[in-house]
Design a protein around this motif. Structure first.
Motif, short mmCIF file in Angstrom:
data_model
loop_
_atom_site.label_atom_id
_atom_site.label_comp_id
_atom_site.label_asym_id
_atom_site.label_seq_id
_atom_site.Cartn_x
_atom_site.Cartn_y
_atom_site.Cartn_z
N SER A 15 8.36 18.84 -7.04
CA SER A 15 9.37 18.38 -7.99
C SER A 15 9.01 16.98 -8.50
CB SER A 15 10.75 18.34 -7.32
OG SER A 15 11.66 17.60 -8.12
N VAL A 16 8.75 16.89 -9.79
CA VAL A 16 8.44 15.58 -10.39
C VAL A 16 9.63 14.63 -10.24
CG1 VAL A 16 7.89 14.40 -12.56
CG2 VAL A 16 6.79 16.58 -12.00
N GLU A 17 10.83 15.15 -10.42
CA GLU A 17 12.03 14.31 -10.30
C GLU A 17 12.18 13.78 -8.87
OE1 GLU A 17 15.62 15.58 -13.05
OE2 GLU A 17 14.75 17.33 -12.07
N ALA A 18 11.98 14.67 -7.88
CA ALA A 18 12.10 14.24 -6.48
C ALA A 18 11.09 13.15 -6.17
CB ALA A 18 11.92 15.43 -5.55
N HIS A 19 9.87 13.34 -6.65
CA HIS A 19 8.82 12.35 -6.38
C HIS A 19 9.13 11.02 -7.07
CE1 HIS A 19 4.96 10.93 -5.09
NE2 HIS A 19 4.56 10.69 -6.33
N ASP A 20 9.70 11.08 -8.25
CA ASP A 20 10.08 9.86 -8.96
C ASP A 20 11.15 9.09 -8.19
OD1 ASP A 20 9.96 8.12 -11.33
OD2 ASP A 20 11.96 8.86 -11.74
N PHE A 21 12.16 9.82 -7.69
CA PHE A 21 13.19 9.16 -6.89
C PHE A 21 12.58 8.56 -5.62
CE2 PHE A 21 16.50 12.13 -8.90
CZ PHE A 21 17.02 11.13 -9.70
N TYR A 22 11.66 9.27 -5.02
CA TYR A 22 10.99 8.79 -3.79
C TYR A 22 10.25 7.48 -4.07
CZ TYR A 22 7.52 8.70 -0.01
OH TYR A 22 6.72 8.34 1.05
N LEU A 23 9.51 7.42 -5.15
CA LEU A 23 8.77 6.19 -5.48
C LEU A 23 9.71 5.03 -5.76
CD1 LEU A 23 5.93 7.61 -7.75
CD2 LEU A 23 5.76 6.87 -5.37
N LYS A 24 10.83 5.30 -6.41
CA LYS A 24 11.82 4.24 -6.63
C LYS A 24 12.40 3.77 -5.30
CE LYS A 24 13.09 5.62 -11.32
NZ LYS A 24 14.03 6.33 -12.18
N GLY A 25 12.61 4.73 -4.39
CA GLY A 25 13.09 4.37 -3.05
C GLY A 25 12.11 3.47 -2.33
N LEU A 26 10.82 3.78 -2.42
CA LEU A 26 9.80 2.94 -1.78
C LEU A 26 9.81 1.52 -2.34
CD1 LEU A 26 6.62 5.19 -1.46
CD2 LEU A 26 8.14 4.42 0.37
N TYR A 27 10.00 1.41 -3.64
CA TYR A 27 10.03 0.09 -4.28
C TYR A 27 11.12 -0.78 -3.66
CZ TYR A 27 10.99 -3.49 -7.77
OH TYR A 27 11.22 -4.70 -8.38
N PHE A 28 12.31 -0.23 -3.53
CA PHE A 28 13.42 -1.01 -2.96
C PHE A 28 13.27 -1.17 -1.45
CE2 PHE A 28 15.36 0.35 -6.99
CZ PHE A 28 15.73 -0.89 -7.47
N TYR A 29 12.74 -0.17 -0.80
CA TYR A 29 12.54 -0.25 0.65
C TYR A 29 11.67 -1.46 1.02
CZ TYR A 29 10.87 0.85 5.32
OH TYR A 29 10.54 0.76 6.65
N ASN A 30 10.62 -1.69 0.25
CA ASN A 30 9.69 -2.77 0.58
C ASN A 30 10.26 -4.16 0.33
OD1 ASN A 30 7.39 -1.48 1.67
ND2 ASN A 30 6.81 -0.76 -0.35
N LYS A 31 11.39 -4.25 -0.35
CA LYS A 31 12.02 -5.56 -0.56
C LYS A 31 12.74 -6.04 0.70
CE LYS A 31 12.60 -5.44 -5.56
NZ LYS A 31 12.11 -6.80 -5.84
N PHE A 32 13.19 -5.11 1.53
CA PHE A 32 13.68 -5.39 2.87
C PHE A 32 14.88 -6.36 2.92
CE2 PHE A 32 13.62 -5.92 7.41
CZ PHE A 32 13.07 -4.74 7.86
N THR A 33 15.82 -6.18 2.02
CA THR A 33 17.11 -6.84 2.16
C THR A 33 18.15 -5.74 2.36
OG1 THR A 33 17.70 -6.74 -0.19
CG2 THR A 33 16.37 -8.64 0.54
N GLU A 34 19.33 -6.09 2.83
CA GLU A 34 20.34 -5.05 3.04
C GLU A 34 20.64 -4.27 1.75
OE1 GLU A 34 24.90 -4.23 4.54
OE2 GLU A 34 24.27 -6.28 4.09
N PRO A 35 20.93 -4.96 0.62
CA PRO A 35 21.23 -4.19 -0.60
C PRO A 35 20.07 -3.30 -1.03
CG PRO A 35 21.88 -6.48 -0.86
CD PRO A 35 21.08 -6.41 0.39
#
Length: 227
Positions: A15-35
């Motif tokens: 799923s291209v959409e699922a993978h896109d959401f996953y990559l966006k998740g990784l972007y925010f995950y690596n910022k490592f703040t609560e929000p």
């Protein structure tokens, strides 16, 4: 599969959409703040909604819950969610290094089963030697069992694997400061701040290093910057 067909791990998604959401998740995950960690969970959840068999999204959800635990979410709430997501990921893809790492963190900090935690983390690294989360998890285990110089070395390996994640040099800065290696700690904290000058944990780590160097005014400035 057929000769010449690409090998697809069961944990991947078509799923291209699922993978896109996953990559966006990784972007925010690596910022490592609560929000940002909470935003990453939202995106990983969206990826799973598009493809419930997407093991990588389940594994990253597990990691995000372990990172929210203690500081921002009560352990009794966060760690069971991390464990459930990690085990679900492993049921989908038993070779998921991130899922093994997340399960190992839950075993380490919540169940306090050190032998099992060590096994999961070593398994994660064996499965995927290039996984920064696997090395980061193992560094925490090594620190807990008293192998603190090894912990620093493993975190440095994680930094080489993921040089854009500010949490990795910040984590090493705390460990080095606690070992009395304040100059090295300050250098690591500055590396984290070069990646993200608003990263509060890095300011705290640099403050700790300055405090150990008896640079009290500098330490106070960094502690205030972390607020």
């Amino acid at each position: 599969g057929a000769a010449g067909a690409p090998v697809v791990r069961r944990g991947a998604t078509t799923s291209v959409e699922a993978h896109d959401f996953y990559l966006k998740g990784l972007y925010f995950y690596n910022k490592f703040t609560e929000p940002d960690l909470r935003r990453s969970l939202d995106y990983f959840g969206r990826a799973i909604a598009k493809d419930s068999s997407y093991a990588a999204a389940w594994a990253q959800s597990a990691l995000a819950w372990t990172d929210l635990a203690d500081d921002w979410v009560a352990p009794r709430e966060a760690y069971p969610k991390a464990r459930a997501a990690a085990l679900h990921a492993l049921a989908l893809d038993s070779a998921s290094a991130e899922a093994h790492a997340a399960y190992g963190i839950e075993l380490l900090w919540f169940e306090r089963d050190l032998p099992a935690a060590g096994r999961e983390m070593r398994r994660a690294i064996a499965l995927e030697p290039s996984s920064a989360p696997a090395h980061f998890a193992y560094s925490a285990y090594l620190a807990v069992v008293g192998q603190r110089d090894s912990s620093v070395a493993v975190t440095r390996r994680a930094q080489r694997l993921d040089p854009l994640a500010p949490m990795l040099p910040a984590r090493n800065a705390f460990e080095l400061a606690s070992l009395g290696r304040a100059d090295e700690a300050a250098a690591e904290a500055r590396k984290a701040l070069e990646l993200d000058d608003h990263f509060g944990l890095a300011h705290v780590a640099l403050g700790d290093a300055y405090f150990a160097q008896e640079k009290y005014a500098d330490a106070l400035r960094e502690y205030r910057a972390a607020e």
